[in-house]
Enzyme design. Structure first.
Site, PDB file in Angstrom:
ATOM      1  N   THR A 106       1.004  -1.281  -0.062  1.00  0.00           N
ATOM      2  CA  THR A 106      -0.061  -0.265   0.098  1.00  0.00           C
ATOM      3  C   THR A 106       1.009   1.312  -0.008  1.00  0.00           C
ATOM      4  OG1 THR A 106      -1.505  -1.183   1.524  1.00  0.00           O
ATOM      5  CG2 THR A 106      -1.774   1.009   1.554  1.00  0.00           C
ATOM      6  N   ARG A 113     -13.945  -7.911  -2.103  1.00  0.00           N
ATOM      7  CA  ARG A 113     -13.289  -7.678  -0.802  1.00  0.00           C
ATOM      8  C   ARG A 113     -12.860  -6.289  -0.699  1.00  0.00           C
ATOM      9  NH1 ARG A 113      -7.407  -6.040   0.732  1.00  0.00           N
ATOM     10  NH2 ARG A 113      -7.386  -6.702   3.095  1.00  0.00           N
ATOM     11  N   VAL A 114     -13.312  -5.995   0.542  1.00  0.00           N
ATOM     12  CA  VAL A 114     -12.791  -4.442   0.690  1.00  0.00           C
ATOM     13  C   VAL A 114     -11.886  -4.103   1.513  1.00  0.00           C
ATOM     14  CG1 VAL A 114     -14.035  -2.081   1.799  1.00  0.00           C
ATOM     15  CG2 VAL A 114     -15.578  -3.770   0.504  1.00  0.00           C
ATOM     16  N   SER A 115     -10.971  -3.033   0.937  1.00  0.00           N
ATOM     17  CA  SER A 115      -9.582  -2.845   1.733  1.00  0.00           C
ATOM     18  C   SER A 115      -9.730  -1.839   2.957  1.00  0.00           C
ATOM     19  CB  SER A 115      -8.609  -2.271   0.954  1.00  0.00           C
ATOM     20  OG  SER A 115      -7.319  -1.687   1.276  1.00  0.00           O
ATOM     21  N   ASP A 116      -8.867  -1.735   3.823  1.00  0.00           N
ATOM     22  CA  ASP A 116      -8.911  -0.740   4.978  1.00  0.00           C
ATOM     23  C   ASP A 116      -8.517   0.801   4.316  1.00  0.00           C
ATOM     24  OD1 ASP A 116      -6.192  -1.859   4.609  1.00  0.00           O
ATOM     25  OD2 ASP A 116      -5.795  -0.140   5.545  1.00  0.00           O
ATOM     26  N   THR A 143      -0.687   0.493   6.462  1.00  0.00           N
ATOM     27  CA  THR A 143      -0.475  -0.449   5.654  1.00  0.00           C
ATOM     28  C   THR A 143      -0.335  -1.931   6.318  1.00  0.00           C
ATOM     29  OG1 THR A 143       1.256  -1.100   4.031  1.00  0.00           O
ATOM     30  CG2 THR A 143       2.103   0.111   5.947  1.00  0.00           C
ATOM     31  N   GLY A 144      -0.186  -2.914   5.452  1.00  0.00           N
ATOM     32  CA  GLY A 144      -0.384  -4.207   6.022  1.00  0.00           C
ATOM     33  C   GLY A 144      -1.690  -4.944   5.754  1.00  0.00           C
ATOM     34  N   ILE A 145      -1.885  -5.778   6.365  1.00  0.00           N
ATOM     35  CA  ILE A 145      -3.055  -6.729   6.075  1.00  0.00           C
ATOM     36  C   ILE A 145      -4.273  -5.827   6.288  1.00  0.00           C
ATOM     37  CG2 ILE A 145      -4.180  -8.994   6.506  1.00  0.00           C
ATOM     38  CD1 ILE A 145      -1.622  -9.339   5.197  1.00  0.00           C
ATOM     39  N   GLY A 146      -5.108  -5.604   5.445  1.00  0.00           N
ATOM     40  CA  GLY A 146      -6.321  -4.656   5.561  1.00  0.00           C
ATOM     41  C   GLY A 146      -7.298  -5.388   6.824  1.00  0.00           C
TER      42      GLY A 146
HETATM   43  N1  GLY Z   1      -3.477  -2.544   3.328  1.00  0.00           N
HETATM   44  C1  GLY Z   1      -4.233  -2.921   2.222  1.00  0.00           C
HETATM   45  C2  GLY Z   1      -5.119  -4.035   2.093  1.00  0.00           C
HETATM   46  O1  GLY Z   1      -5.135  -4.920   2.724  1.00  0.00           O
HETATM   47  O2  GLY Z   1      -5.901  -3.932   1.305  1.00  0.00           O
END
Ligand code: GLY
Length: 315
Positions: A178, A206-209, A227-230
């Site tokens: 990101t 799927r919706v990102s953060d 950033t990282g896992i949404g």
């Molecule tokens: N942080 C970006 C995503 O997981 O979509």
């Protein structure tokens, strides 16, 4: 109003270890170049929002990062991008979710800042592109396509695309993650922007953060881009949590440190960049690396070789 010294921090993702030295050098060069250009704008009197938009455009245009050109492909082989912008002074959030065929998703978030309906999802974003007559643009790169084809060969055995390159052959092009920008301008205004191609190989829809206040948030007190896992960022409601803690009296350093400790305890995989109205720049991560660079008014610095021992840092 007396002028304030501008501050700037940007990121190009967070994730697992960045191995090839070529990757490190290339990422550093790109991040520092963008910091230099955007910080100059702030010195010339650009607003925080203008600086954030420019910074996001430059990062989206850089194929090594997972946003705009160079976005990762989803499970069905399509690119869907998300981006948001928050002006801390007006405390207005705007964004697009899962938009395709546009060069700079942040431009849509910019347009939506002044609208009554400020967050649009896929269908609405496509309509907006048409309404604004933005040229159709394909953000796909050969590299991303080949990565996706390789994943197909493995029958999608990996849960997500790597966040940064670790492949020796590709190390000069560390490219995933990101992107985000947080700026403080010479009037003391803060803005934050975040943009992403998602985590790669995700389910359709799927919706990102990145286009949620969990991933991007700013008030007059502070701004944060994550950033990282949404899903991890959403579960921590990270950006909003850090900013609200600052509003409730925590220093930015304390807010980042406490929020990162909570994320670490909850086994999250994420990172965040931030700054506050006093000009403090701070960052944090539970991932192994955070690809961030900043200008603190004196010099450009970065977090690329930052040790794993601390969950947060500041300057
Ligand atoms: N942080 C970006 C995503 O997981 O979509």
């Amino acid at each position: 109003m007396s002028q304030i010294q501008p501050k700037l921090i940007i990121h190009g993702g967070a994730g697992s270890s960045l191995k090839g030295k070529g990757g490190l050098v290339a990422v550093r060069q790109s991040l520092h170049g963008i910091v230099e250009e955007v910080y100059q704008m702030l010195l010339n009197g650009a607003s925080a929002t203008e600086a954030v938009i420019k910074g996001c455009q430059l990062l989206e245009n850089e194929p090594r990062f997972n946003a705009g050109t160079g976005s990762v492909l989803q499970s069905d082989g399509q690119i869907r991008m998300s981006a948001s912008l928050m002006d801390g002074t007006s405390q207005r959030f705007s964004g697009v979710i899962n938009v395709s065929r546009v060069q700079n998703p942040i431009n849509l978030a910019e347009y939506l800042q002044q609208q009554e309906d400020r967050v649009l999802s896929d269908y609405g974003s496509a309509e907006l592109l048409r309404e604004l007559k933005l040229p159709i643009y394909d953000p796909l790169t050969d590299l991303r396509l080949h990565e996706w084809i390789d994943e197909r060969k493995d029958n999608f055995s990996r849960k997500m695309a790597g966040v940064v390159s670790e492949d020796e052959m590709l190390s000069s092009e560390a490219r995933r993650g990101t992107i985000g920008v947080v700026a403080l301008d010479n009037q003391g205004c803060i803005a934050a922007g975040t943009s992403t191609g998602g985590k790669g190989l995700e389910k359709i829809g799927r919706v990102s953060d990145s286009a949620m206040p969990a991933g991007n948030y700013a008030t007059k007190n502070a701004g944060v881009s994550c950033t990282g896992i949404g899903e991890d960022i959403i579960d921590e409601c990270l950006a909003a949590k850090i900013v609200i803690r600052v509003g409730d009296g925590f220093s930015l350093r304390e807010a980042i440190a406490k929020s990162m400790q909570e994320a670490y305890d909850n086994k999250r995989d994420l990172g965040a960049i931030s700054l506050d109205a006093n000009g403090t720049i701070a960052w944090g991560k539970t991932s192994e690396i955070l690809l961030a660079a900043y200008h603190n008014g004196r010099e450009i610095g970065d977090t690329l070789e930052w040790s794993n021992e601390e969950l947060s840092g500041s300057c």
